[in-house]
Design an enzyme around this catalytic site. Sequence first.
Site, short mmCIF file in Angstrom:
data_model
loop_
_atom_site.label_atom_id
_atom_site.label_comp_id
_atom_site.label_asym_id
_atom_site.label_seq_id
_atom_site.Cartn_x
_atom_site.Cartn_y
_atom_site.Cartn_z
N ASP A 31 0.85 -1.19 0.00
CA ASP A 31 0.00 0.00 0.00
C ASP A 31 0.89 1.24 0.00
O ASP A 31 1.88 1.32 0.74
CB ASP A 31 -0.93 -0.01 1.22
CG ASP A 31 -2.09 0.95 1.06
OD1 ASP A 31 -3.23 0.49 0.95
OD2 ASP A 31 -1.84 2.18 1.04
N GLN A 93 -14.29 2.27 1.43
CA GLN A 93 -13.70 1.90 0.13
C GLN A 93 -13.46 3.15 -0.70
O GLN A 93 -14.37 3.98 -0.88
CB GLN A 93 -14.62 0.93 -0.63
CG GLN A 93 -13.97 0.40 -1.90
CD GLN A 93 -14.79 -0.70 -2.60
OE1 GLN A 93 -15.92 -1.00 -2.20
NE2 GLN A 93 -14.23 -1.26 -3.64
N VAL A 95 -11.04 2.82 -3.58
CA VAL A 95 -10.68 2.31 -4.92
C VAL A 95 -11.68 1.22 -5.25
O VAL A 95 -11.77 0.20 -4.54
CB VAL A 95 -9.24 1.77 -4.96
CG1 VAL A 95 -8.93 1.21 -6.34
CG2 VAL A 95 -8.23 2.86 -4.59
N HIS A 99 -10.18 -5.42 -3.27
CA HIS A 99 -8.84 -5.69 -2.74
C HIS A 99 -8.96 -6.08 -1.28
O HIS A 99 -9.83 -5.59 -0.57
CB HIS A 99 -7.91 -4.47 -2.89
CG HIS A 99 -8.53 -3.18 -2.43
ND1 HIS A 99 -9.49 -2.51 -3.16
CD2 HIS A 99 -8.35 -2.46 -1.30
CE1 HIS A 99 -9.85 -1.41 -2.51
NE2 HIS A 99 -9.18 -1.38 -1.37
N HIS A 101 -7.01 -5.93 2.20
CA HIS A 101 -5.89 -5.34 2.94
C HIS A 101 -5.29 -6.40 3.86
O HIS A 101 -6.03 -7.08 4.59
CB HIS A 101 -6.37 -4.19 3.83
CG HIS A 101 -6.91 -2.99 3.11
ND1 HIS A 101 -6.17 -1.85 2.91
CD2 HIS A 101 -8.14 -2.74 2.57
CE1 HIS A 101 -6.91 -0.95 2.27
NE2 HIS A 101 -8.11 -1.46 2.06
#
Length: 113
Positions: A31, A93, A95, A99, A101
């Site tokens: 990240d 959220q 993006v 995904h 994390h």
Amino acid sequence: MSEKSLFTRIIDREIPAEIVFEDDLCIAIRDVNPQAPLHVLVIPKQPVTKISDGDSGDAGLFGHLLLTAADIASREGHEDFRLVINNGAGAGQSVFHLHVHVLAGRGLGWPPG
Ligand code: AMP
């Protein structure tokens, strides 16, 4: 054709990222704004917008993302870690390409913020 997501552009090597793992189904990158000593994002190559868009046909892919996330934490030396999926803007959220994390390396409080 809809515009590529930020993460698809990373997968396509149009935007640089520190890639820690890649296979046919997913990519894992560090990240850019880490919230813990280990903060990796595991991203499906298929541009699913968010996990709530998935169905039973995605079970294999989603399972693969979780197992990959756990494996990365383990390989980076962390027995204790947290996996987070933010689903929707109200849940954090930012993006809109699914995904997971992977967070580890510091105490992680509960409940999360
Ligand atoms: P979320 O808020 O759950 O959608 O998470 C998006 C994550 O993507 C955030 O933790 C951002 O710091 C991270 N991020 C945004 N742009 C990049 C980038 N270019 N490379 C790596 N991580 C990024």
